[in-house]
Write a protein that holds these residues in place. Structure first.
Motif, PDB file in Angstrom:
ATOM      1  N   VAL A 361       0.773  -1.145   0.003  1.00 40.02           N
ATOM      2  CA  VAL A 361       0.002   0.089   0.098  1.00 40.02           C
ATOM      3  C   VAL A 361       0.896   1.212   0.094  1.00 40.02           C
ATOM      4  CG1 VAL A 361      -1.830   1.253   1.295  1.00 40.02           C
ATOM      5  CG2 VAL A 361      -1.792  -1.203   1.328  1.00 40.02           C
ATOM      6  N   GLU A 362       0.906   2.113  -0.879  1.00 40.11           N
ATOM      7  CA  GLU A 362       1.497   3.358  -1.089  1.00 40.11           C
ATOM      8  C   GLU A 362       0.517   4.527  -0.493  1.00 40.11           C
ATOM      9  OE1 GLU A 362       4.714   5.399  -3.999  1.00 40.11           O
ATOM     10  OE2 GLU A 362       3.342   3.620  -4.637  1.00 40.11           O
ATOM     11  N   ILE A 363       1.238   5.296   0.199  1.00 42.31           N
ATOM     12  CA  ILE A 363       0.395   6.460   0.620  1.00 42.31           C
ATOM     13  C   ILE A 363       1.468   7.710   0.593  1.00 42.31           C
ATOM     14  CG2 ILE A 363      -0.458   7.853   2.492  1.00 42.31           C
ATOM     15  CD1 ILE A 363      -0.757   5.345   4.020  1.00 42.31           C
ATOM     16  N   ARG A 364       0.891   8.688  -0.236  1.00 44.18           N
ATOM     17  CA  ARG A 364       1.595   9.938  -0.874  1.00 44.18           C
ATOM     18  C   ARG A 364       0.744  11.125  -0.505  1.00 44.18           C
ATOM     19  NH1 ARG A 364       5.673   9.729  -4.289  1.00 44.18           N
ATOM     20  NH2 ARG A 364       6.319   7.455  -5.269  1.00 44.18           N
ATOM     21  N   THR A 365       1.553  12.245  -0.062  1.00 42.10           N
ATOM     22  CA  THR A 365       1.069  13.487   0.042  1.00 42.10           C
ATOM     23  C   THR A 365       1.969  14.559  -0.088  1.00 42.10           C
ATOM     24  OG1 THR A 365      -0.340  14.792   1.584  1.00 42.10           O
ATOM     25  CG2 THR A 365       1.524  13.305   2.734  1.00 42.10           C
ATOM     26  N   LYS A 366       1.539  15.833  -0.527  1.00 40.44           N
ATOM     27  CA  LYS A 366       2.339  16.918  -0.464  1.00 40.44           C
ATOM     28  C   LYS A 366       2.668  17.562   0.927  1.00 40.44           C
ATOM     29  CE  LYS A 366       3.004  17.106  -4.921  1.00 40.44           C
ATOM     30  NZ  LYS A 366       4.323  16.761  -5.516  1.00 40.44           N
ATOM     31  N   TRP A 367       3.770  17.914   1.576  1.00 41.57           N
ATOM     32  CA  TRP A 367       4.039  18.442   2.838  1.00 41.57           C
ATOM     33  C   TRP A 367       4.085  19.978   2.674  1.00 41.57           C
ATOM     34  CZ3 TRP A 367       4.292  14.994   7.023  1.00 41.57           C
ATOM     35  CH2 TRP A 367       3.891  15.825   8.250  1.00 41.57           C
ATOM     36  N   PRO A 368       3.295  20.815   3.152  1.00 41.50           N
ATOM     37  CA  PRO A 368       3.555  22.297   2.959  1.00 41.50           C
ATOM     38  C   PRO A 368       4.655  22.775   3.465  1.00 41.50           C
ATOM     39  CG  PRO A 368       1.917  21.884   4.864  1.00 41.50           C
ATOM     40  CD  PRO A 368       2.310  20.263   4.274  1.00 41.50           C
TER      41      PRO A 368
END
Length: 400
Positions: A361-368
């Motif tokens: 399972v891959e979790i991705r997000t932009k970090w501010p």
């Protein structure tokens, strides 16, 4: 009649062989020049004609030019390699000292971190302040002379590991002189009259200075140095001693090899986290118990990004785990809305997406970027306060 075809009165003409063998200066053998073949006389001193111009030098050929260019870049490349191998090249060693039973590990690449904008903006002024302050500069010089360590320019990597989320160890690797750190710090502590420290074998223990019985005081920090130069700073003597020997135990953690900040958590870490949050976040605790391993990377720059890969526990499917993870991310948004934001975590959680990628399972997000900037500013302020608190330590007495 004569036996030959040459008349007796006819002079004998020289043959080709005779011409070659005749001396150059023998006028009898030299053929007479006809007026058509006669060359003009060499101009004498009284001749009004200008002397003939010397022959013009030939321009260098393309081949010679290319050879020169190749030689120049070869010298330039050799110089660059010399700087790399003798001044910058570093063989990572810190990971070799991760304790064998560690279940959490985080690695920070010092060079990439130093190039990150918020770090340069908030932490480099601290170095300038320390360099301009006579007392701090003097202490830094004494520590450098005693240990051979020029911090932070000698630092290349930092690894943080834990065995149970209560005992922690920080491992610093770089161009660090071997075998000098503990004895050097002990000398500085003795010369400056530090309180709350003691020597235990090859370790330097920093304890609570307010207690009169320093030998029995609980350690606040323990410092050691491995044989390869790696600095080991831990919360207790046991974890520091466990980290001093080099081993390959870190390989079982499957830490990503590239990235400014990388991390890995074993199934034991996820089980421990499940127990810690089970009372307040039972849904999260149930999901954590279904994870066997996780690793991830925080990429810095103008647009930071966090990525994490989860390996399902035995009997769990990646698709089901990804669906439940996405649902948990949605519910956590409401929970975090009621507490203050930490380093932009709320915005990062808002945009996080979980999806099945093969068996993981891959979790991705932009970090501010703004959140990391606030975090660096807060850490720099705390570091400045710590420096101010230690800046009043007495200097060694002046020599008579």
């Amino acid at each position: 009649m004569s036996d030959t075809l040459i008349e007796e009165d006819e002079p004998i003409r020289p043959t080709v062989t005779d011409d070659a063998a005749a001396p150059a200066g023998d006028p009898a053998q030299a053929p007479e020049a006809t007026p058509a073949d006669a060359s003009p006389a060499t101009p004498g001193p009284s001749d009004d004609r200008p002397p003939a111009a010397p022959p013009r030098p030939r321009p260098p050929s393309i081949a010679a030019f290319l050879v020169g260019v190749i030689a120049f870049f070869a010298l330039l490349g050799g110089a660059a390699l010399g700087v790399y191998f003798f001044f910058w090249r570093y063989e990572p060693t810190a990971l070799r000292h991760v304790p064998g039973d560690a279940n959490i590990v985080v690695r920070v690449e010092a060079a990439e971190l130093a190039l990150f904008g918020p770090v340069r903006q908030h932490f480099l002024p601290l170095l300038d302040e320390a360099a301009s302050d006579a007392s701090r500069a003097s202490r830094k010089a004494r520590i450098e002379a005693a240990t051979g360590l020029d911090f932070p320019s000698d630092l290349r990597e930092i690894v943080i590991a834990s065995t149970d989320a209560s005992s922690w160890v920080a491992l610093a690797g770089g161009r660090i002189p071997k075998g000098r750190l503990v004895a050097g710090l002990e000398k500085v502590a003795r010369d400056e009259g530090w309180t709350g420290w003691r020597r235990e074998g090859e370790l330097l223990v920093i304890a609570d200075g307010a207690r009169a019985d320093v030998a029995r005081a609980r350690p606040r920090a323990v410092i050691g140095q491995a044989d390869d130069g790696t600095i080991v700073l831990g919360t207790d003597v046991e974890i520091v001693n466990a980290a001093l020997p080099a081993s390959d135990e870190w390989q079982r953690l499957a830490l990503p090899e590239q990235g400014a900040v990388t991390f890995a958590l074993t199934g034991a870490a996820w089980s421990g986290a499940a127990g810690a949050v089970s009372a307040v976040l039972p849904r999260a605790a149930a999901l954590f118990r279904r994870v066997a391993h996780a690793s991830g990377t925080l990429r810095l720059g103008a647009d930071p990004e966090l990525s994490m890969r989860l390996s399902p526990a035995s009997g769990e499917g990646a698709a089901a785990l990804a669906s439940d993870a996405q649902a948990l991310l949605g519910s956590l948004k409401l929970t975090l809305a009621m507490i203050p934001d930490v380093a932009g975590a709320k915005a990062a959680l808002e945009g996080a997406q979980a999806a099945a990628q093969g068996e993981r399972v891959e979790i991705r997000t932009k970090w501010p970027h703004e959140g990391l900037d606030r975090a660096c500013a807060d850490l720099a302020q705390r570091a400045r306060a710590a420096l101010d608190a230690t800046g009043a330590a007495p200097a060694p007495p002046a020599p008579p």
